[in-house]
Design a protein around this motif. Structure first.
Motif, PDB file in Angstrom:
ATOM      1  N   VAL A  19      43.611  40.116  49.182  1.00 20.66           N
ATOM      2  CA  VAL A  19      44.089  41.472  48.397  1.00 20.66           C
ATOM      3  C   VAL A  19      42.741  42.292  48.277  1.00 20.66           C
ATOM      4  N   ARG A  20      43.016  43.497  48.005  1.00 19.55           N
ATOM      5  CA  ARG A  20      41.843  44.365  47.700  1.00 19.55           C
ATOM      6  C   ARG A  20      42.329  45.391  46.484  1.00 19.55           C
ATOM      7  N   GLY A  21      41.041  45.857  45.767  1.00 17.67           N
ATOM      8  CA  GLY A  21      41.365  46.561  44.554  1.00 17.67           C
ATOM      9  C   GLY A  21      40.035  46.556  43.823  1.00 17.67           C
ATOM     10  N   TRP A  22      40.162  47.137  42.455  1.00 16.13           N
ATOM     11  CA  TRP A  22      39.182  47.671  41.777  1.00 16.13           C
ATOM     12  C   TRP A  22      38.790  46.647  40.718  1.00 16.13           C
ATOM     13  N   VAL A  23      37.573  46.440  40.361  1.00 15.16           N
ATOM     14  CA  VAL A  23      37.164  45.499  39.165  1.00 15.16           C
ATOM     15  C   VAL A  23      37.694  45.962  37.879  1.00 15.16           C
ATOM     16  N   HIS A  24      38.456  45.359  37.067  1.00 20.25           N
ATOM     17  CA  HIS A  24      39.170  45.895  36.098  1.00 20.25           C
ATOM     18  C   HIS A  24      38.177  45.650  34.767  1.00 20.25           C
ATOM     19  N   ARG A  25      37.690  43.907  34.915  1.00 17.91           N
ATOM     20  CA  ARG A  25      37.132  43.543  33.916  1.00 17.91           C
ATOM     21  C   ARG A  25      36.249  42.509  34.759  1.00 17.91           C
ATOM     22  N   GLU A  26      34.974  42.220  34.381  1.00 17.55           N
ATOM     23  CA  GLU A  26      34.194  40.984  34.885  1.00 17.55           C
ATOM     24  C   GLU A  26      33.411  40.423  33.970  1.00 17.55           C
ATOM     25  N   ARG A  27      33.198  39.133  34.021  1.00 19.77           N
ATOM     26  CA  ARG A  27      32.278  38.192  33.257  1.00 19.77           C
ATOM     27  C   ARG A  27      31.771  37.143  33.921  1.00 19.77           C
ATOM     28  N   GLY A  28      30.820  36.433  33.591  1.00 20.37           N
ATOM     29  CA  GLY A  28      30.332  35.248  34.476  1.00 20.37           C
ATOM     30  C   GLY A  28      29.172  34.447  33.724  1.00 20.37           C
ATOM     31  N   ILE A  35      36.373  37.774  37.894  1.00 23.93           N
ATOM     32  CA  ILE A  35      36.740  39.462  38.084  1.00 23.93           C
ATOM     33  C   ILE A  35      38.269  39.518  37.993  1.00 23.93           C
ATOM     34  N   VAL A  36      38.726  40.596  37.052  1.00 26.39           N
ATOM     35  CA  VAL A  36      40.156  40.604  36.604  1.00 26.39           C
ATOM     36  C   VAL A  36      40.168  41.847  37.651  1.00 26.39           C
ATOM     37  N   LEU A  37      40.720  41.814  39.084  1.00 26.63           N
ATOM     38  CA  LEU A  37      41.042  42.815  39.976  1.00 26.63           C
ATOM     39  C   LEU A  37      42.331  43.478  39.779  1.00 26.63           C
ATOM     40  N   ARG A  38      42.306  44.615  40.085  1.00 29.03           N
ATOM     41  CA  ARG A  38      43.710  45.458  39.989  1.00 29.03           C
ATOM     42  C   ARG A  38      43.764  46.433  41.201  1.00 29.03           C
ATOM     43  N   ASP A  39      45.181  46.615  41.410  1.00 32.06           N
ATOM     44  CA  ASP A  39      45.640  47.555  42.562  1.00 32.06           C
ATOM     45  C   ASP A  39      46.651  48.365  41.747  1.00 32.06           C
ATOM     46  N   SER A  40      47.248  49.202  42.503  1.00 30.07           N
ATOM     47  CA  SER A  40      48.309  49.825  42.015  1.00 30.07           C
ATOM     48  C   SER A  40      49.685  49.191  41.525  1.00 30.07           C
ATOM     49  N   THR A  41      49.672  47.796  41.777  1.00 21.88           N
ATOM     50  CA  THR A  41      50.689  47.052  41.451  1.00 21.88           C
ATOM     51  C   THR A  41      50.550  46.026  40.165  1.00 21.88           C
ATOM     52  N   ASN A  42      49.397  45.632  40.040  1.00 23.34           N
ATOM     53  CA  ASN A  42      49.120  44.667  39.032  1.00 23.34           C
ATOM     54  C   ASN A  42      47.659  44.286  38.723  1.00 23.34           C
ATOM     55  N   LEU A  43      47.445  43.093  37.870  1.00 22.28           N
ATOM     56  CA  LEU A  43      46.098  42.512  37.884  1.00 22.28           C
ATOM     57  C   LEU A  43      46.335  41.137  38.249  1.00 22.28           C
ATOM     58  N   ILE A  44      44.847  40.663  38.499  1.00 19.01           N
ATOM     59  CA  ILE A  44      44.811  39.174  38.775  1.00 19.01           C
ATOM     60  C   ILE A  44      43.354  38.734  38.731  1.00 19.01           C
ATOM     61  N   GLN A  45      43.150  37.423  38.037  1.00 17.03           N
ATOM     62  CA  GLN A  45      41.915  37.119  37.675  1.00 17.03           C
ATOM     63  C   GLN A  45      41.462  36.443  39.231  1.00 17.03           C
ATOM     64  N   CYS A  46      40.405  36.644  39.339  1.00 13.91           N
ATOM     65  CA  CYS A  46      39.632  35.910  40.778  1.00 13.91           C
ATOM     66  C   CYS A  46      38.280  35.163  40.209  1.00 13.91           C
ATOM     67  N   VAL A  47      38.348  33.898  40.756  1.00 14.50           N
ATOM     68  CA  VAL A  47      37.361  33.056  40.205  1.00 14.50           C
ATOM     69  C   VAL A  47      36.162  32.792  41.387  1.00 14.50           C
TER      70      VAL A  47
END
Length: 119
Positions: A19-28, A35-47
């Motif tokens: 998937v590709r998108g923009w960083v909506h939130r990040e922490r670490g 990284i909470v990634l977003r595109d035009s359809t939804n959000l998803i958490q990436c670890v």
């Protein structure tokens, strides 16, 4: 690997995805990065685990809100994730690291008024 939307990845539910998108939130921390990634359809958490990204870790730690990335990895259901799914990232391609967002919690009301269109 063909890129799909975040919603399509969540419908798939498990397996390898990209998937590709923009960083909506990040922490670490020093060992993991979320990284909470977003595109035009939804959000998803990436670890991302540091042990898998030792060479890219300094660049990953520079990611900010609105940075753009492409990720590949294994999607799975996880009740703790914001939308119920997360991606265990195996590959990340950083397209662009965004500049600092001009609004933060420490701004006074005068400065927020000047940036009202962003607030």
């Amino acid at each position: 690997m063909k890129f799909i939307s975040i919603s399509e990845a969540m419908k798939k539910g498990k397996g390898k995805i990209a998937v590709r998108g923009w960083v909506h939130r990040e922490r670490g921390s020093n060992k993991m990065y979320f990284i909470v990634l977003r595109d035009s359809t939804n959000l998803i958490q990436c670890v991302l685990k540091r042990e898998d990204f030792e060479k890219q870790w300094d660049e990953i730690k520079k990611l900010k809100i609105e940075s753009s990335v492409e990720v590949e990895g294994e999607i799975k259901e996880d009740k703790r994730a914001p939308t119920g799914y997360e991606i265990s990232v195996s590959k990340i391609n950083i397209i662009h690291i965004a500049e600092d967002f001009p609004i933060n919690k420490d701004l006074n009301e005068d400065l927020l008024g000047d940036r009202r269109h962003l607030w």
